[in-house]
Design an enzyme around this catalytic site. Structure first.
Site, PDB file in Angstrom:
ATOM      1  N   GLU A 104       0.805  -1.221   0.000  1.00 49.15           N
ATOM      2  CA  GLU A 104       0.000   0.000   0.000  1.00 49.15           C
ATOM      3  C   GLU A 104       0.840   1.274   0.000  1.00 49.15           C
ATOM      4  O   GLU A 104       0.306   2.362  -0.189  1.00 49.15           O
ATOM      5  CB  GLU A 104      -0.945  -0.017   1.207  1.00 49.15           C
ATOM      6  CG  GLU A 104      -2.059  -1.055   1.067  1.00 49.15           C
ATOM      7  CD  GLU A 104      -2.945  -1.149   2.289  1.00 49.15           C
ATOM      8  OE1 GLU A 104      -2.516  -0.706   3.367  1.00 49.15           O
ATOM      9  OE2 GLU A 104      -4.059  -1.692   2.166  1.00 49.15           O
ATOM     10  N   GLU A 135       7.646 -21.566   7.690  1.00 45.94           N
ATOM     11  CA  GLU A 135       7.804 -20.696   8.845  1.00 45.94           C
ATOM     12  C   GLU A 135       8.826 -21.235   9.842  1.00 45.94           C
ATOM     13  O   GLU A 135       9.293 -20.510  10.722  1.00 45.94           O
ATOM     14  CB  GLU A 135       6.469 -20.482   9.549  1.00 45.94           C
ATOM     15  CG  GLU A 135       5.955 -21.667  10.335  1.00 45.94           C
ATOM     16  CD  GLU A 135       4.735 -21.297  11.176  1.00 45.94           C
ATOM     17  OE1 GLU A 135       4.797 -21.483  12.395  1.00 45.94           O
ATOM     18  OE2 GLU A 135       3.729 -20.819  10.611  1.00 45.94           O
TER      19      GLU A 135
END
Length: 323
Positions: A104, A135
């Site tokens: 963004e 992960e």
């Protein structure tokens, strides 16, 4: 007869996850709430009321960490002012939030896509599909950072609700070894991630409505902190004028209309003046504002902003005064 302790030991031996289960049992984000054990039997409106009440506690938890957050932002802005990048690294929900915040920044602040980067364990496909085992790898995090040619001017933010995710910890450890600034955003106190980072940001929101579902309060807390980190850093870098997004990139019809509104709010100019200013500055909002308020032409506005490192107020102060 087998005792409870012996039974637990047997189970640990059988499933091989005893150590991890014991570790998770110590985490606030994983705590079981017996008072909610029959929440599935409640009316929908009551569940919604409870959930809304839980969410209202998150801003207060963030507020308790504002001094640490502010210090981290100032340190980040100082590095970025020297040409460094802001890099988020996380897995699962935490990784997705980092990628979201990074994605963004270009349309909101006209940053280069390479200035703010989101890394998620398992790569881009992990945004929508879980990548098993990613992960759990510190080495994967180090490799992802090495692919970016990490420098000492960069800032790396490890994001992990539990504060124990190896990918996030590995990213912070590797970045710190390279001399980069490191932040560790988690939702448990005294976390391994916080210990690894120069700036631990531990926003403790308490146990979740659904046991261990850290996309809830923990995810909300992380989003709030990331909002602060990127937005205030950009304010410090001169990407705003007051509370106006003067570096907005007009890449669609809505943003083109917003650009004109921003110029109008900043200058009070007429529509014809605004259109002329934007035409003279290739649609750059900040430059257009400077041409109007500073009474300069497009090339002069660009020169003044370059000399002021993009800070509009400084460029206005440096604009030649006419009588």
């Amino acid at each position: 007869m087998t005792s409870h302790t012996e039974a637990d030991t047997d189970a640990t031996t059988r499933d091989g996850y005893g150590e991890l289960r014991a570790q998770l049992a110590t985490l606030t984000t994983e705590a079981f709430r017996p008072e909610l054990a029959e929440i599935d039997r409640l009316p929908t409106a009551e569940i919604a009321r409870i959930m809304n009440g839980e969410d209202r506690t998150v801003p207060a938890a963030v507020a308790e960490r504002l001094p640490e957050i502010s210090a981290a932002i100032d340190a980040t802005a100082a590095r970025m002012a020297r040409g460094g990048r802001l890099i988020y690294a996380g897995a699962g929900t935490a990784g997705r939030l980092g990628v979201l915040d990074a994605s963004e920044c270009p349309p909101t602040f006209n940053t280069d896509p390479a200035d703010v980067i989101g890394l998620i364990a398992g790569g881009p496909s992990a945004m929508v599909t879980a990548v098993e085992g990613a992960e759990d790898s510190k080495e994967l995090a180090a490799a992802d950072l090495d692919a970016l040619d990490l420098t000492a001017d960069d800032t790396v933010v490890g994001i992990s609700a539990s504060g124990r995710t190896p990918y996030a910890i590995g990213a912070v450890e590797h970045a710190r070894a390279k001399g980069a600034l490191t932040l560790g955003l988690s939702c448990n106190a005294d976390s391994a991630l916080g210990a690894a980072a120069e700036h631990p940001l531990e926003v403790v929101v308490g146990p979740e409505l659904l046991t261990g579902s850290t996309r809830l309060k923990a995810g909300t807390a992380q989003k709030l902190v990331l909002n602060m980190l990127s937005t205030i850093t950009m304010i410090r870098l001169g990407k705003t004028y007051g509370n106006l997004m003067v570096d907005v990139r007009a890449s669609n019809e809505k943003l083109r209309a917003r650009s004109r509104r921003i110029v109008s709010l900043a200058t009070g100019a007429s529509d014809s003046e605004i259109e002329a200013a934007l035409a003279a500055t290739d649609g750059e909002v900040k430059n257009a504002i400077l041409t109007i308020l500073g009474r300069v032409d497009g090339p002069t506005a660009a020169t003044l902003l370059s000399a002021s490192d993009g800070h509009l107020r400084a460029a206005l102060a440096a604009a030649p005064r006419t009588t």
